[in-house]
Scaffold this active site. Structure first.
Site, PDB file in Angstrom:
ATOM      1  N   GLU A  43       0.863  -1.183   0.000  1.00  0.00           N
ATOM      2  CA  GLU A  43       0.000   0.000   0.000  1.00  0.00           C
ATOM      3  C   GLU A  43       0.893   1.225   0.000  1.00  0.00           C
ATOM      4  O   GLU A  43       1.777   1.352   0.866  1.00  0.00           O
ATOM      5  CB  GLU A  43      -0.937   0.051   1.221  1.00  0.00           C
ATOM      6  CG  GLU A  43      -1.865   1.267   1.146  1.00  0.00           C
ATOM      7  CD  GLU A  43      -2.788   1.497   2.345  1.00  0.00           C
ATOM      8  OE1 GLU A  43      -3.668   2.362   2.253  1.00  0.00           O
ATOM      9  OE2 GLU A  43      -2.610   0.827   3.382  1.00  0.00           O
ATOM     10  N   GLU A  68       4.887   4.706   3.702  1.00  0.00           N
ATOM     11  CA  GLU A  68       4.384   6.006   4.178  1.00  0.00           C
ATOM     12  C   GLU A  68       5.531   7.013   4.165  1.00  0.00           C
ATOM     13  O   GLU A  68       6.645   6.708   4.578  1.00  0.00           O
ATOM     14  CB  GLU A  68       3.789   5.855   5.594  1.00  0.00           C
ATOM     15  CG  GLU A  68       3.416   7.137   6.304  1.00  0.00           C
ATOM     16  CD  GLU A  68       2.512   8.074   5.506  1.00  0.00           C
ATOM     17  OE1 GLU A  68       1.509   7.601   4.950  1.00  0.00           O
ATOM     18  OE2 GLU A  68       2.843   9.269   5.415  1.00  0.00           O
ATOM     19  N   ASP A  97       9.411   8.190   0.202  1.00  0.00           N
ATOM     20  CA  ASP A  97       8.570   8.800  -0.819  1.00  0.00           C
ATOM     21  C   ASP A  97       8.455   7.799  -1.961  1.00  0.00           C
ATOM     22  O   ASP A  97       9.473   7.300  -2.459  1.00  0.00           O
ATOM     23  CB  ASP A  97       9.227  10.103  -1.306  1.00  0.00           C
ATOM     24  CG  ASP A  97       8.286  10.886  -2.209  1.00  0.00           C
ATOM     25  OD1 ASP A  97       7.586  10.263  -3.037  1.00  0.00           O
ATOM     26  OD2 ASP A  97       8.249  12.123  -2.086  1.00  0.00           O
ATOM     27  N   ASP A 119      -3.548  11.498  -1.644  1.00  0.00           N
ATOM     28  CA  ASP A 119      -3.650  12.964  -1.627  1.00  0.00           C
ATOM     29  C   ASP A 119      -4.047  13.459  -3.025  1.00  0.00           C
ATOM     30  O   ASP A 119      -3.458  13.031  -4.019  1.00  0.00           O
ATOM     31  CB  ASP A 119      -2.297  13.588  -1.219  1.00  0.00           C
ATOM     32  CG  ASP A 119      -1.944  13.250   0.229  1.00  0.00           C
ATOM     33  OD1 ASP A 119      -2.860  12.937   1.011  1.00  0.00           O
ATOM     34  OD2 ASP A 119      -0.745  13.286   0.567  1.00  0.00           O
ATOM     35  N   LYS A 123      -4.049  21.220  -7.603  1.00  0.00           N
ATOM     36  CA  LYS A 123      -3.529  22.184  -8.594  1.00  0.00           C
ATOM     37  C   LYS A 123      -2.932  21.446  -9.795  1.00  0.00           C
ATOM     38  O   LYS A 123      -2.187  20.470  -9.602  1.00  0.00           O
ATOM     39  CB  LYS A 123      -2.454  23.068  -7.966  1.00  0.00           C
ATOM     40  CG  LYS A 123      -3.030  23.996  -6.916  1.00  0.00           C
ATOM     41  CD  LYS A 123      -2.020  24.999  -6.427  1.00  0.00           C
ATOM     42  CE  LYS A 123      -2.684  25.917  -5.424  1.00  0.00           C
ATOM     43  NZ  LYS A 123      -1.865  26.208  -4.278  1.00  0.00           N
ATOM     44  N   THR A 194     -10.511   1.527   5.092  1.00  0.00           N
ATOM     45  CA  THR A 194      -9.339   2.259   5.574  1.00  0.00           C
ATOM     46  C   THR A 194      -9.822   3.301   6.585  1.00  0.00           C
ATOM     47  O   THR A 194     -11.027   3.530   6.731  1.00  0.00           O
ATOM     48  CB  THR A 194      -8.613   2.973   4.412  1.00  0.00           C
ATOM     49  OG1 THR A 194      -9.339   4.153   4.069  1.00  0.00           O
ATOM     50  CG2 THR A 194      -8.481   2.081   3.187  1.00  0.00           C
ATOM     51  N   GLU A 195      -8.846   3.970   7.234  1.00  0.00           N
ATOM     52  CA  GLU A 195      -9.236   5.013   8.187  1.00  0.00           C
ATOM     53  C   GLU A 195     -10.045   6.128   7.495  1.00  0.00           C
ATOM     54  O   GLU A 195     -11.093   6.544   7.972  1.00  0.00           O
ATOM     55  CB  GLU A 195      -7.982   5.618   8.830  1.00  0.00           C
ATOM     56  CG  GLU A 195      -7.717   5.040  10.190  1.00  0.00           C
ATOM     57  CD  GLU A 195      -6.253   4.773  10.477  1.00  0.00           C
ATOM     58  OE1 GLU A 195      -5.384   5.000   9.610  1.00  0.00           O
ATOM     59  OE2 GLU A 195      -5.966   4.305  11.591  1.00  0.00           O
ATOM     60  N   TYR A 196      -9.534   6.579   6.350  1.00  0.00           N
ATOM     61  CA  TYR A 196     -10.229   7.651   5.623  1.00  0.00           C
ATOM     62  C   TYR A 196     -11.577   7.177   5.094  1.00  0.00           C
ATOM     63  O   TYR A 196     -12.536   7.931   5.070  1.00  0.00           O
ATOM     64  CB  TYR A 196      -9.344   8.166   4.475  1.00  0.00           C
ATOM     65  CG  TYR A 196      -8.415   9.276   4.914  1.00  0.00           C
ATOM     66  CD1 TYR A 196      -7.446   9.041   5.882  1.00  0.00           C
ATOM     67  CD2 TYR A 196      -8.497  10.547   4.372  1.00  0.00           C
ATOM     68  CE1 TYR A 196      -6.583  10.046   6.295  1.00  0.00           C
ATOM     69  CE2 TYR A 196      -7.647  11.566   4.781  1.00  0.00           C
ATOM     70  CZ  TYR A 196      -6.694  11.306   5.745  1.00  0.00           C
ATOM     71  OH  TYR A 196      -5.851  12.313   6.153  1.00  0.00           O
ATOM     72  N   GLU A 197     -11.642   5.947   4.680  1.00  0.00           N
ATOM     73  CA  GLU A 197     -12.910   5.406   4.152  1.00  0.00           C
ATOM     74  C   GLU A 197     -13.981   5.413   5.239  1.00  0.00           C
ATOM     75  O   GLU A 197     -15.131   5.780   4.986  1.00  0.00           O
ATOM     76  CB  GLU A 197     -12.659   3.977   3.652  1.00  0.00           C
ATOM     77  CG  GLU A 197     -13.844   3.334   2.971  1.00  0.00           C
ATOM     78  CD  GLU A 197     -13.461   2.001   2.321  1.00  0.00           C
ATOM     79  OE1 GLU A 197     -12.272   1.635   2.334  1.00  0.00           O
ATOM     80  OE2 GLU A 197     -14.361   1.339   1.796  1.00  0.00           O
TER      81      GLU A 197
HETATM   82  N1  SAM Z   1      -4.381   5.218   3.005  1.00  0.00           N
HETATM   83  C1  SAM Z   1      -4.801   5.802   4.265  1.00  0.00           C
HETATM   84  C2  SAM Z   1      -6.300   5.759   4.410  1.00  0.00           C
HETATM   85  O1  SAM Z   1      -6.986   5.520   3.408  1.00  0.00           O
HETATM   86  O2  SAM Z   1      -6.789   5.922   5.540  1.00  0.00           O
HETATM   87  C3  SAM Z   1      -4.250   7.221   4.419  1.00  0.00           C
HETATM   88  C4  SAM Z   1      -4.734   8.237   3.428  1.00  0.00           C
HETATM   89  S1  SAM Z   1      -3.934   9.826   3.610  1.00  0.00           S
HETATM   90  C5  SAM Z   1      -5.034  10.930   2.846  1.00  0.00           C
HETATM   91  C6  SAM Z   1      -2.640   9.734   2.403  1.00  0.00           C
HETATM   92  C7  SAM Z   1      -1.325   9.263   2.974  1.00  0.00           C
HETATM   93  O3  SAM Z   1      -0.407   9.081   1.885  1.00  0.00           O
HETATM   94  C8  SAM Z   1      -0.681  10.241   3.922  1.00  0.00           C
HETATM   95  O4  SAM Z   1      -0.332   9.586   5.114  1.00  0.00           O
HETATM   96  C9  SAM Z   1       0.560  10.733   3.149  1.00  0.00           C
HETATM   97  O5  SAM Z   1       1.629  11.081   4.000  1.00  0.00           O
HETATM   98  C10 SAM Z   1       0.874   9.555   2.275  1.00  0.00           C
HETATM   99  N2  SAM Z   1       1.616   9.886   1.031  1.00  0.00           N
HETATM  100  C11 SAM Z   1       1.283  10.871   0.161  1.00  0.00           C
HETATM  101  N3  SAM Z   1       2.162  10.912  -0.873  1.00  0.00           N
HETATM  102  C12 SAM Z   1       3.058   9.903  -0.648  1.00  0.00           C
HETATM  103  C13 SAM Z   1       4.208   9.454  -1.338  1.00  0.00           C
HETATM  104  N4  SAM Z   1       4.633  10.058  -2.471  1.00  0.00           N
HETATM  105  N5  SAM Z   1       4.907   8.405  -0.831  1.00  0.00           N
HETATM  106  C14 SAM Z   1       4.507   7.812   0.320  1.00  0.00           C
HETATM  107  N6  SAM Z   1       3.420   8.204   1.037  1.00  0.00           N
HETATM  108  C15 SAM Z   1       2.702   9.245   0.565  1.00  0.00           C
END
Ligand code: SAM
Length: 214
Positions: A43, A68, A97, A119, A123, A194-197
């Site tokens: 993930e 993450e 990243d 995310d 933009k 998921t948490e956001y879901e």
């Molecule tokens: N997947 C989880 C959920 O659905 O509950 C978390 C969603 S949260 C909006 C998005 C997560 O992706 C954040 O914790 C952010 O730090 C991480 N993230 C964003 N861009 C990333 C990247 N390029 N590489 C690794 N993690 C990233």
């Protein structure tokens, strides 16, 4: 979610047995690390790790890696693992990243990529940072097994529509699409929230999901 500067989070991550450090990872060695030939599902942007932990418990014969970007967020996932009576042998985390994902996994080493509530980067000038952009799909082509899939869930309709276009432009196949996952009998079968879901569906937002294959 983004408590980026929790004091000592980097040190705690460095000491955690559940974390594989980006600089230590060697593409092509994941099966050896887990000590089996089970499929590897990852993930990207796992947040606090609820989805990865539930999946790892539910599917002990699949290996999972949760990726993450932020230490302070990853720390929450580590804390959850530490609270488990029996830490999950089929789950590890990496703080990195996802831009560098090709350095961490070998060609064809990954069987499935989950992107959950990524995310949106609304933009236009940031479109390349969206985890479903053509640039990221190219990175996924480098690590996915030829039969491997990307599964993407979001409540953000603009990001979802962008993702469908980006997948089509890249010549990938869309195997399934729904604009209301929780009302879709077939696609919601076995769905792990998921948490956001949980948060967004409780607000009444429909959840969109697609499954794509190169
Ligand atoms: N997947 C989880 C959920 O659905 O509950 C978390 C969603 S949260 C909006 C998005 C997560 O992706 C954040 O914790 C952010 O730090 C991480 N993230 C964003 N861009 C990333 C990247 N390029 N590489 C690794 N993690 C990233």
């Amino acid at each position: 979610m983004r408590l980026r500067n929790i004091k000592g989070s980097r040190e705690m991550i460095a000491a955690s047995e559940f974390v594989i450090h980006e600089e230590e990872t060697r593409a092509g060695t994941w099966h050896a690390l887990f000590g089996n030939e089970n499929p590897l599902h990852i993930e990207i942007g796992m947040g606090k790790g609820k989805f990865m932990m539930s999946m790892a418990k539910k599917h002990p014969h699949i290996n999972y890696v949760g990726i993450e970007k932020y230490s302070s967020v990853l720390l929450r996932a580590i804390e959850k693992m530490e609270q488990e009576e029996h830490p999950l042998p089929n789950l590890r985390f990496i703080r990195m990243d996802a831009e560098n994902i090709g350095k961490v996994f070998d060609r064809g080493e990954v069987d499935r990529i989950y992107l959950n509530f990524s995310d949106p980067w609304p933009k236009d000038r940031h479109a390349k940072r969206r985890l479903t952009s053509g640039e990221f799909l190219t990175r996924y082509e480098q690590i996915l097994n030829p039969d491997g899939q990307v599964e993407f869930k979001t409540d953000n309709r603009e990001l979802f529509d962008f993702s469908i276009e980006s997948i089509k432009e890249k010549g990938w196949k869309l195997q399934a699409v729904t604009y209301n996952l929780h009302q879709d009998q077939k696609l919601s079968e076995g769905n792990v929230m998921t948490e956001y879901e949980e948060r967004f569906s409780a607000m009444g937002n429909p959840i969109h999901k697609l499954i794509a294959k190169q």
